[in-house]
Write a protein that holds these residues in place. Structure first.
Motif, mmCIF file in Angstrom:
data_model
loop_
_atom_site.group_PDB
_atom_site.id
_atom_site.type_symbol
_atom_site.label_atom_id
_atom_site.label_comp_id
_atom_site.label_asym_id
_atom_site.label_seq_id
_atom_site.Cartn_x
_atom_site.Cartn_y
_atom_site.Cartn_z
ATOM 1 N N GLY A 289 -12.541 30.978 30.482
ATOM 2 C CA GLY A 289 -13.496 31.202 29.402
ATOM 3 C C GLY A 289 -14.660 30.237 29.365
ATOM 4 O O GLY A 289 -15.574 30.397 28.541
ATOM 5 N N ILE A 290 -14.676 29.225 30.222
ATOM 6 C CA ILE A 290 -15.774 28.259 30.244
ATOM 7 C C ILE A 290 -17.015 28.906 30.861
ATOM 8 O O ILE A 290 -16.947 29.520 31.934
ATOM 9 N N ILE A 291 -18.147 28.772 30.166
ATOM 10 C CA ILE A 291 -19.431 29.252 30.700
ATOM 11 C C ILE A 291 -19.948 28.205 31.676
ATOM 12 O O ILE A 291 -20.282 27.082 31.279
ATOM 13 N N LEU A 292 -20.020 28.567 32.932
ATOM 14 C CA LEU A 292 -20.464 27.620 33.961
ATOM 15 C C LEU A 292 -21.982 27.553 34.071
ATOM 16 O O LEU A 292 -22.536 26.491 34.402
ATOM 17 N N GLY A 293 -22.640 28.682 33.847
ATOM 18 C CA GLY A 293 -24.089 28.672 34.018
ATOM 19 C C GLY A 293 -24.739 29.923 33.475
ATOM 20 O O GLY A 293 -24.081 30.948 33.244
ATOM 21 N N GLY A 322 -27.941 29.960 23.825
ATOM 22 C CA GLY A 322 -27.123 29.794 22.642
ATOM 23 C C GLY A 322 -26.625 28.384 22.393
ATOM 24 O O GLY A 322 -26.885 27.455 23.172
ATOM 25 N N PRO A 323 -25.862 28.213 21.318
ATOM 26 C CA PRO A 323 -25.378 26.882 20.914
ATOM 27 C C PRO A 323 -24.089 26.504 21.636
ATOM 28 O O PRO A 323 -23.047 26.268 21.014
ATOM 29 N N TYR A 324 -24.170 26.463 22.967
ATOM 30 C CA TYR A 324 -22.975 26.237 23.777
ATOM 31 C C TYR A 324 -23.224 25.136 24.807
ATOM 32 O O TYR A 324 -24.362 24.888 25.222
ATOM 33 N N LYS A 325 -22.135 24.520 25.214
ATOM 34 C CA LYS A 325 -22.206 23.480 26.233
ATOM 35 C C LYS A 325 -22.154 24.149 27.603
ATOM 36 O O LYS A 325 -21.104 24.617 28.042
ATOM 37 N N ILE A 326 -23.292 24.207 28.267
ATOM 38 C CA ILE A 326 -23.399 24.863 29.579
ATOM 39 C C ILE A 326 -24.073 23.879 30.526
ATOM 40 O O ILE A 326 -25.204 23.444 30.279
ATOM 41 N N GLU A 327 -23.410 23.546 31.602
ATOM 42 C CA GLU A 327 -23.884 22.470 32.478
ATOM 43 C C GLU A 327 -24.979 22.904 33.444
ATOM 44 O O GLU A 327 -25.747 22.068 33.925
ATOM 45 N N LYS A 378 -15.472 29.349 20.506
ATOM 46 C CA LYS A 378 -14.885 28.052 20.163
ATOM 47 C C LYS A 378 -14.665 27.214 21.420
ATOM 48 O O LYS A 378 -14.793 25.984 21.396
ATOM 49 N N LYS A 379 -14.363 27.868 22.512
ATOM 50 C CA LYS A 379 -14.103 27.168 23.776
ATOM 51 C C LYS A 379 -15.363 26.460 24.291
ATOM 52 O O LYS A 379 -15.286 25.387 24.908
ATOM 53 N N ASN A 380 -16.532 27.050 24.038
ATOM 54 C CA ASN A 380 -17.784 26.536 24.609
ATOM 55 C C ASN A 380 -18.724 25.916 23.579
ATOM 56 O O ASN A 380 -19.825 25.497 23.934
ATOM 57 N N VAL A 381 -18.289 25.857 22.329
ATOM 58 C CA VAL A 381 -19.194 25.455 21.252
ATOM 59 C C VAL A 381 -19.758 24.050 21.486
ATOM 60 O O VAL A 381 -19.074 23.146 21.960
ATOM 61 N N VAL A 382 -21.037 23.893 21.163
ATOM 62 C CA VAL A 382 -21.682 22.601 21.332
ATOM 63 C C VAL A 382 -21.264 21.676 20.190
ATOM 64 O O VAL A 382 -21.092 22.098 19.047
ATOM 65 N N LYS A 383 -21.073 20.390 20.534
ATOM 66 C CA LYS A 383 -20.713 19.374 19.549
ATOM 67 C C LYS A 383 -21.711 18.229 19.638
ATOM 68 O O LYS A 383 -22.496 18.139 20.589
ATOM 69 N N LEU A 404 -17.453 28.578 12.850
ATOM 70 C CA LEU A 404 -16.547 29.527 13.496
ATOM 71 C C LEU A 404 -15.158 29.479 12.862
ATOM 72 O O LEU A 404 -14.510 30.513 12.658
ATOM 73 N N GLU A 405 -14.715 28.286 12.531
ATOM 74 C CA GLU A 405 -13.410 28.151 11.873
ATOM 75 C C GLU A 405 -13.425 28.771 10.484
ATOM 76 O O GLU A 405 -12.415 29.335 10.035
ATOM 77 N N ALA A 406 -14.563 28.673 9.803
ATOM 78 C CA ALA A 406 -14.668 29.296 8.481
ATOM 79 C C ALA A 406 -14.507 30.809 8.577
ATOM 80 O O ALA A 406 -13.846 31.433 7.745
#
Length: 748
Positions: A289-293, A322-327, A378-383, A404-406
């Motif tokens: 489920g990790i977005i690689l690119g 989007g608001p995700y951690k993508i390397e 949730k797996k890729n959400v930016v923090k 997302l948890e809400a």
């Protein structure tokens, strides 16, 4: 706290409800002349001749002006000054202004417009960005049809594609969306008592207007006054010149009061719209489920003039994945001139377009991997301290995970199987989720400041002078709350002025989710300064230590004696009774010099969930339930926040299901409210608003902007829900019944 975070009646509520407030379209003096505009009926043409003889002979016509009558540059534009007050020789879109008519009545002006005869030499019409980019295409502007190109990379996108378990490649398209403010472009002007040009208009930025008027008409800035009373909606439509220059030209030529109020069809034909966009996406995903690119090409239909097209494209590029951690990312954007209506600022400022594309990609990825749409997000959400899709670091409050948890904890999500079950013939239900984030403020390399001003009055009340327009969003109420809170005083003893360059200071535009955030911070600073001055004065008079004084109910009290605010007024100098505070918006340290205004550093976050019911026989979509969860920092006024979230979501619902300009050879076919369909109260369900309160240390009382974040997620959330219900994935907006029935999968 006494007021912050509490329900607080709108300061403009009564005057709007009882009709005593005058909107710009209500303003006029005795013997005020009516203005009208002869507009181009060709999308792309050279003007051969203009015949005014019959028009001038119409009874009641005072004057008719053309470009030859303009004393200045006749050019305007927020960044690129490529628009003309009145077109000189070449029209670039239907609706271009050619002649300005002033008359004693609306009927006379309308008749004169009909009598003006314009001869054209027609040119090739550029209908979309791809035609505009062709090597031998007719040039809309002398410099060519490419207004702006931007390309950014992070990591190694080819490596991401090589390592991916699945690749998702799709094309998406979205149309021009009209703002449809309740009040169209309107204003009134005259020569003021001090001899200055004075204009009252529905405008989101009075000082920018002054600069534009000065440049285009060769009038010193100090001789121009612009005022923005409460007006009937903007959403970006009035973030720039609309009718102000027409008013100014008529007033300086005739030295008489004039007014203008555009009919709806004229407004749609001549004003700004959300950019149409064409987007190509390729997303690399790992099996866990990790977005690689992500790689994307984005083409924005600029329409005939620049407006803020380059800046809108830059924000789209900043938010493209989007608001995700993508390397690993690569994105390329093009803003291209066409002969279509003008693309400009609209709530969301480029983010709704790309968010529809990428949040669709997220759901497609989740389905292919057989995981839930919520889980993959949730797996890729930016923090906080992660980097964005274009490489800058999130150093401030980041609450998307909590949003997302809400949603996950709502009764709808927990019991989704119950809600999705339906035994109606030809009906199916689906649940859709989408996340979003929105950069607040104007960004890097653009002056982004505010100047808060507060004055102590003789009766002990306070005036907060506002330099930022309130077009209905309720920021003035928040300003009163902030001042009343700081002085621990009766809220009715705090007054607020709407923006007027005669009294208020430049604080930038009412746009970019910045109004309450930055002006609230400036007002907070001014309150601290004035409060300190008042405490120092009271300490001297009462012979008390300042630290021992308290403020309550317009009084400053010591151990033995107290003074009212009105008493303190008499002991203060005129200068000390006023406090001014200048503040700058925080900017990102990671600058991208290639992108004007890019990146941002303060972000709001949201996650939306839609429950839809699809009639598989007719294609009709009913929105059954809608839930939003929003991180906007500390809530200043829950009532105003709820209104902003619900209003933005309703506009996003329209974008998803109903709205879009229909064009034929660059002519708008649906330029009336009867043909341009926006959602009615029957189309919008009750919208449940969940507030995820983070604390944003840079904002007044910990708040951040919320004006735009609510419009970014509805289109993909609803699209994902429709797919969940019917198995039909739509790659273009709006998602109409016709598309669902024929299973139209085209994008462009």
């Amino acid at each position: 706290m006494k007021y912050i975070g509490k329900e607080f009646n709108r300061v403009d509520g009564i005057i709007k409800a009882d009709g005593t407030h005058k909107y710009p379209s209500d303003m006029y003096d005795k013997d005020t002349l009516i203005l009208g505009v002869k507009r181009a009926e060709a999308a792309h043409a050279k003007i051969i001749s203009i015949d005014l003889e019959k028009a001038k002979a119409v009874p009641g016509i005072t004057a008719i002006f053309t470009a030859k009558d303009i004393p200045g540059t006749n050019r305007y534009g927020i960044v690129h000054k490529d628009q003309e007050i009145l077109v000189e020789s070449k029209v670039r879109c239907i609706g271009d202004p050619i002649c300005l008519i002033a008359g004693e009545s609306k009927q006379a002006v309308e008749q004169a417009i009909k009598e003006i005869v314009i001869e054209y030499e027609l040119l090739e019409v550029i209908r979309n960005p791809f035609e505009g980019l062709k090597e031998n295409a007719e040039k809309v502007h002398e410099g060519g049809n490419l207004l702006h190109h931007i390309e950014l990379s992070k990591g190694n996108i080819e490596k991401a594609f090589d390592e991916a378990d699945i690749l998702i490649q799709n094309k998406y398209s979205v149309p021009f969306q009209d703002h449809m403010p309740l009040e169209t472009e309107a204003g009134f002007g005259r020569i003021d008592k001090d001899g200055k040009l004075a204009i009252w208009a529905g405008t989101q930025t009075i000082y920018r207007d002054i600069a534009e008027i000065s440049y285009a008409l060769n009038i010193p800035k100090e001789n121009i006054r612009v005022s923005a009373p409460f007006f009937g909606g903007g959403f970006g439509r009035k973030d720039g010149i609309t009718i102000q220059l027409l008013i100014a030209l008529a007033v300086i030529k005739l030295r008489k009061p004039v007014r203008i109020f555009l009919e709806r069809s004229e407004s749609i034909n001549s004003s700004y719209h959300r950019h149409a966009a064409y987007m190509e996406y390729k997303t690399a995903v790992r099996k866990d489920g990790i977005i690689l690119g992500c790689d994307a090409k984005i083409y924005f239909d600029k329409g005939a003039y620049a407006s803020l097209g380059a800046e809108v494209l830059n924000l789209a590029v900043e938010h493209f994945a989007g608001p995700y951690k993508i390397e690993n990312t690569h994105v390329e954007g093009f803003a291209v001139y066409t002969n279509n209506p003008i693309g400009g600022a609209f709530r969301g400022f480029g983010v709704p377009q790309v968010n529809f594309a990428f949040e669709s990609q997220m759901d497609i990825a989740a389905e292919k991997l057989k995981i839930s749409p919520l889980y993959i997000r949730k797996k890729n959400v930016v923090k906080q301290w992660d980097t964005s899709c274009i490489g800058h670091t999130f150093i401030y409050s980041t609450g998307l995970k909590e949003c997302l948890e809400a949603l996950e904890n709502t009764e709808l999500y927990k019991n989704k199987d119950k809600y999705l079950k339906i035994d109606k013939m030809h009906k199916a239900r689906g649940l859709g989720i989408a996340a979003s984030y929105q950069g607040g403020g104007l960004g890097v390399n653009i002056p982004d400041f505010a100047q808060g001003k507060i004055e102590l009055c003789e009766d002990g009340s306070l005036i907060a002078y506002g330099g930022i327009s309130d077009m209905g969003q309720g920021n003035t109420t928040a300003y009163v709350q902030i001042v009343a809170e700081y002085f621990n005083m009766n809220k009715n003893k705090v007054r607020y002025t709407t923006p007027d360059s005669k009294y208020t200071l430049d604080s930038g535009p009412a746009s970019a989710s910045r109004t309450t955030y930055i002006y609230g911070k400036a007002l907070e600073g001014a309150a601290k300064i004035l409060k300190d001055k008042m405490l120092s004065t009271a300490a001297f008079v009462l012979n008390e230590d300042k630290e021992n004084l308290t403020i309550n109910n317009e009084e400053i009290s010591g151990k033995t004696w107290s003074m009212s605010f009105s008493d303190i007024y008499n002991y203060m100098s005129k200068e000390d009774r006023t406090a001014i505070c200048y503040v700058d918006n925080p900017i990102a340290a990671d600058k991208h010099e290639i992108g004007h205004g890019l990146p941002h550093i303060i972000y709001s976050y949201a996650a939306h969930m839609a429950l839809v019911e699809v009639d598989t026989l007719t294609g009709k979509v009913d929105l059954i339930k809608y839930i939003t969860a929003t991180d906007c920092g500390k809530v200043i006024n829950p009532q105003s926040l709820k209104g902003q979230i619900q209003g933005g979501a309703a506009q996003g619902i329209g974008y998803a299901l109903y709205e879009g300009l229909k064009l034929k050879d660059s002519k708008v076919l649906n330029n009336k409210m009867s043909t341009y369909i926006i959602p009615s109260i029957m189309d919008v369900p009750e919208i449940e608003t969940l507030h995820v309160e983070t604390y944003e240390a840079t904002g007044a009382f910990g708040m951040k902007g919320v004006g735009e974040i609510s419009i970014d997620a509805p289109a993909p959330a609803i699209s994902n829900a429709i797919y969940n219900a019917s198995g039909y994935r739509c790659y273009s907006l709006p998602i109409t019944a016709e598309k669902i029935i024929i299973r139209d999968s085209s994008s462009f």
